[in-house]
Write a protein that holds these residues in place. Structure first.
Motif, PDB file in Angstrom:
ATOM      1  N   VAL A   8       0.847  -1.204   0.000  1.00 44.47           N
ATOM      2  CA  VAL A   8       0.000   0.000   0.000  1.00 44.47           C
ATOM      3  C   VAL A   8       0.885   1.257   0.000  1.00 44.47           C
ATOM      4  O   VAL A   8       0.635   2.198  -0.753  1.00 44.47           O
ATOM      5  CB  VAL A   8      -0.980  -0.006   1.203  1.00 44.47           C
ATOM      6  N   LEU A   9       1.939   1.250   0.789  1.00 43.47           N
ATOM      7  CA  LEU A   9       2.869   2.403   0.786  1.00 43.47           C
ATOM      8  C   LEU A   9       3.479   2.609  -0.589  1.00 43.47           C
ATOM      9  O   LEU A   9       3.636   3.728  -1.056  1.00 43.47           O
ATOM     10  CB  LEU A   9       4.012   2.193   1.784  1.00 43.47           C
ATOM     11  N   LYS A  10       3.807   1.509  -1.231  1.00 43.22           N
ATOM     12  CA  LYS A  10       4.397   1.575  -2.562  1.00 43.22           C
ATOM     13  C   LYS A  10       3.407   2.203  -3.551  1.00 43.22           C
ATOM     14  O   LYS A  10       3.775   3.070  -4.344  1.00 43.22           O
ATOM     15  CB  LYS A  10       4.771   0.150  -2.987  1.00 43.22           C
TER      16      LYS A  10
ATOM     17  N   GLU B 170      -8.051   2.772  -6.506  1.00 42.50           N
ATOM     18  CA  GLU B 170      -8.340   1.638  -7.369  1.00 42.50           C
ATOM     19  C   GLU B 170      -7.279   0.543  -7.214  1.00 42.50           C
ATOM     20  O   GLU B 170      -7.598  -0.640  -7.086  1.00 42.50           O
ATOM     21  CB  GLU B 170      -8.361   2.131  -8.809  1.00 42.50           C
ATOM     22  N   LEU B 171      -6.022   0.968  -7.196  1.00 38.84           N
ATOM     23  CA  LEU B 171      -4.942  -0.008  -7.035  1.00 38.84           C
ATOM     24  C   LEU B 171      -4.982  -0.661  -5.655  1.00 38.84           C
ATOM     25  O   LEU B 171      -4.736  -1.867  -5.526  1.00 38.84           O
ATOM     26  CB  LEU B 171      -3.592   0.682  -7.224  1.00 38.84           C
ATOM     27  N   ILE B 172      -5.294   0.116  -4.644  1.00 36.08           N
ATOM     28  CA  ILE B 172      -5.382  -0.446  -3.293  1.00 36.08           C
ATOM     29  C   ILE B 172      -6.472  -1.523  -3.255  1.00 36.08           C
ATOM     30  O   ILE B 172      -6.264  -2.610  -2.707  1.00 36.08           O
ATOM     31  CB  ILE B 172      -5.650   0.663  -2.244  1.00 36.08           C
ATOM     32  N   THR B 173      -7.607  -1.266  -3.890  1.00 35.20           N
ATOM     33  CA  THR B 173      -8.694  -2.264  -3.904  1.00 35.20           C
ATOM     34  C   THR B 173      -8.247  -3.593  -4.487  1.00 35.20           C
ATOM     35  O   THR B 173      -8.683  -4.646  -4.043  1.00 35.20           O
ATOM     36  CB  THR B 173      -9.860  -1.819  -4.818  1.00 35.20           C
ATOM     37  N   LEU B 174      -7.387  -3.518  -5.526  1.00 30.96           N
ATOM     38  CA  LEU B 174      -6.999  -4.753  -6.206  1.00 30.96           C
ATOM     39  C   LEU B 174      -6.133  -5.655  -5.335  1.00 30.96           C
ATOM     40  O   LEU B 174      -6.100  -6.860  -5.530  1.00 30.96           O
ATOM     41  CB  LEU B 174      -6.273  -4.428  -7.518  1.00 30.96           C
ATOM     42  N   ILE B 175      -5.422  -5.083  -4.362  1.00 32.51           N
ATOM     43  CA  ILE B 175      -4.621  -5.932  -3.469  1.00 32.51           C
ATOM     44  C   ILE B 175      -5.202  -5.987  -2.054  1.00 32.51           C
ATOM     45  O   ILE B 175      -4.739  -6.758  -1.227  1.00 32.51           O
ATOM     46  CB  ILE B 175      -3.139  -5.480  -3.404  1.00 32.51           C
ATOM     47  N   ALA B 176      -6.200  -5.158  -1.788  1.00 31.13           N
ATOM     48  CA  ALA B 176      -6.835  -5.145  -0.466  1.00 31.13           C
ATOM     49  C   ALA B 176      -8.340  -4.927  -0.657  1.00 31.13           C
ATOM     50  O   ALA B 176      -8.869  -3.858  -0.361  1.00 31.13           O
ATOM     51  CB  ALA B 176      -6.232  -4.034   0.394  1.00 31.13           C
ATOM     52  N   PRO B 177      -9.031  -5.973  -1.164  1.00 36.14           N
ATOM     53  CA  PRO B 177     -10.433  -5.810  -1.555  1.00 36.14           C
ATOM     54  C   PRO B 177     -11.352  -5.375  -0.409  1.00 36.14           C
ATOM     55  O   PRO B 177     -12.401  -4.803  -0.661  1.00 36.14           O
ATOM     56  CB  PRO B 177     -10.831  -7.191  -2.059  1.00 36.14           C
ATOM     57  N   ASN B 178     -10.964  -5.657   0.844  1.00 35.40           N
ATOM     58  CA  ASN B 178     -11.829  -5.257   1.960  1.00 35.40           C
ATOM     59  C   ASN B 178     -11.403  -3.963   2.635  1.00 35.40           C
ATOM     60  O   ASN B 178     -11.921  -3.604   3.688  1.00 35.40           O
ATOM     61  CB  ASN B 178     -11.855  -6.361   3.026  1.00 35.40           C
ATOM     62  N   ALA B 179     -10.431  -3.289   2.042  1.00 42.77           N
ATOM     63  CA  ALA B 179      -9.918  -2.083   2.686  1.00 42.77           C
ATOM     64  C   ALA B 179     -10.978  -0.997   2.804  1.00 42.77           C
ATOM     65  O   ALA B 179     -11.873  -0.880   1.970  1.00 42.77           O
ATOM     66  CB  ALA B 179      -8.721  -1.548   1.912  1.00 42.77           C
ATOM     67  N   THR B 180     -10.862  -0.241   3.879  1.00 39.54           N
ATOM     68  CA  THR B 180     -11.717   0.937   4.075  1.00 39.54           C
ATOM     69  C   THR B 180     -10.793   2.139   4.119  1.00 39.54           C
ATOM     70  O   THR B 180      -9.761   2.099   4.796  1.00 39.54           O
ATOM     71  CB  THR B 180     -12.447   0.853   5.432  1.00 39.54           C
ATOM     72  N   ILE B 181     -11.144   3.188   3.385  1.00 43.95           N
ATOM     73  CA  ILE B 181     -10.346   4.410   3.436  1.00 43.95           C
ATOM     74  C   ILE B 181     -11.105   5.430   4.276  1.00 43.95           C
ATOM     75  O   ILE B 181     -12.228   5.806   3.945  1.00 43.95           O
ATOM     76  CB  ILE B 181     -10.061   4.942   2.010  1.00 43.95           C
ATOM     77  N   ASN B 182     -10.508   5.811   5.411  1.00 43.50           N
ATOM     78  CA  ASN B 182     -11.139   6.771   6.314  1.00 43.50           C
ATOM     79  C   ASN B 182     -10.440   8.115   6.188  1.00 43.50           C
ATOM     80  O   ASN B 182      -9.220   8.197   6.371  1.00 43.50           O
ATOM     81  CB  ASN B 182     -11.008   6.304   7.766  1.00 43.50           C
TER      82      ASN B 182
ATOM     83  N   GLN C 146       3.460  -7.010  -9.538  1.00 38.03           N
ATOM     84  CA  GLN C 146       3.745  -5.812 -10.356  1.00 38.03           C
ATOM     85  C   GLN C 146       3.948  -4.581  -9.477  1.00 38.03           C
ATOM     86  O   GLN C 146       4.826  -3.769  -9.736  1.00 38.03           O
ATOM     87  CB  GLN C 146       2.602  -5.532 -11.335  1.00 38.03           C
ATOM     88  N   ILE C 147       3.131  -4.473  -8.441  1.00 41.01           N
ATOM     89  CA  ILE C 147       3.237  -3.296  -7.577  1.00 41.01           C
ATOM     90  C   ILE C 147       4.566  -3.296  -6.824  1.00 41.01           C
ATOM     91  O   ILE C 147       5.215  -2.270  -6.681  1.00 41.01           O
ATOM     92  CB  ILE C 147       2.051  -3.259  -6.573  1.00 41.01           C
ATOM     93  N   LEU C 148       4.971  -4.477  -6.372  1.00 41.06           N
ATOM     94  CA  LEU C 148       6.197  -4.559  -5.569  1.00 41.06           C
ATOM     95  C   LEU C 148       7.473  -4.578  -6.412  1.00 41.06           C
ATOM     96  O   LEU C 148       8.567  -4.449  -5.875  1.00 41.06           O
ATOM     97  CB  LEU C 148       6.152  -5.786  -4.660  1.00 41.06           C
ATOM     98  N   SER C 149       7.320  -4.727  -7.741  1.00 41.44           N
ATOM     99  CA  SER C 149       8.558  -4.829  -8.547  1.00 41.44           C
ATOM    100  C   SER C 149       9.105  -3.461  -8.916  1.00 41.44           C
ATOM    101  O   SER C 149       8.427  -2.469  -8.855  1.00 41.44           O
ATOM    102  CB  SER C 149       8.299  -5.639  -9.802  1.00 41.44           C
TER     103      SER C 149
END
Ligand code: CTP
Ligand code: ZN
Length: 158
Positions: free
Chosen positions: A30-32, A74-86, A155-158
């Motif tokens: 997510v930081l990346k 959008e990218l966060i959703t693809l690796i963290a489908p249950n994430a909530t952004i507060n 891909q995100i981590l590379s």
């Protein structure tokens, strides 16, 4: 529940964004996505491997003085489908965005087929459609090559 866990590890923030319910081990990805390297000056807190009754173990990322844009979400959703952004303003949760996996992802990810037109036409822009949401599977609109959640993470981590 998360209030108690956080209270033990890291305090509430005044203004900024809290990304909660990230699958354990993916806070660094997510930081990346957010391009955070640590030298930007704003305070960032990572909480890793805390208990969540919803998803077992989870990670949390807190960033002061920063709001997340749509491509990042959008990218966060693809690796963290249950994430909530507060979105936090003056210590209160001013906005809670529960993300949904997009139907189409344009120009962010790379097709893994080296022969795909998007990897050979200098003006080619990648385009994927989500053919499955649980687990996430994206399919290239041009050559039908599929990307799994692990492929996206790689891909995100590379
Ligand atoms: N939070 C924070 N600083 C604040 C307010 C909230 O760091 N000033 C964090 C909380 O610790 C939590 C997240 O933001 O990790 C969401 O807060 P809240 O909605 O109060 O918690 P929950 O009700 O547990 O959220 P959810 O229903 O999304 O699980
Ligand atoms: Zn392709």
């Amino acid at each position: 529940m998360s209030k108690m866990e956080n209270g033990l590890i890291v305090t509430k923030i005044k203004d900024g964004t809290v990304i909660d319910h990230i699958p354990a081990g993916r806070a660094l990805a997510v930081l990346k996505i957010l391009g955070i390297k640590g030298n930007e000056g704003n305070r960032v807190a990572l909480v890793m491997n805390v208990d969540s009754h919803r998803i077992g173990k989870k990670d949390i990322v807190k960033i002061e003085e920063r709001v997340i844009n749509n491509v990042e979400s959008e990218l966060i959703t693809l690796i963290a489908p249950n994430a909530t952004i507060n979105i936090i303003r003056n210590y209160e949760v001013a906005e809670k965005r529960k993300l949904r996996i997009p139907d189409i992802v344009v120009g962010i990810l790379k097709c893994q087929n080296p022969l795909c037109i998007t990897n050979n036409d200098p003006e080619g822009i990648s385009k994927f459609s989500s053919v499955s949401k649980v687990p996430i599977v994206l399919k290239c609109d041009y050559c039908d090559t599929e990307l799994t959640e692990d492929d996206v993470l790689r891909q995100i981590l590379s």
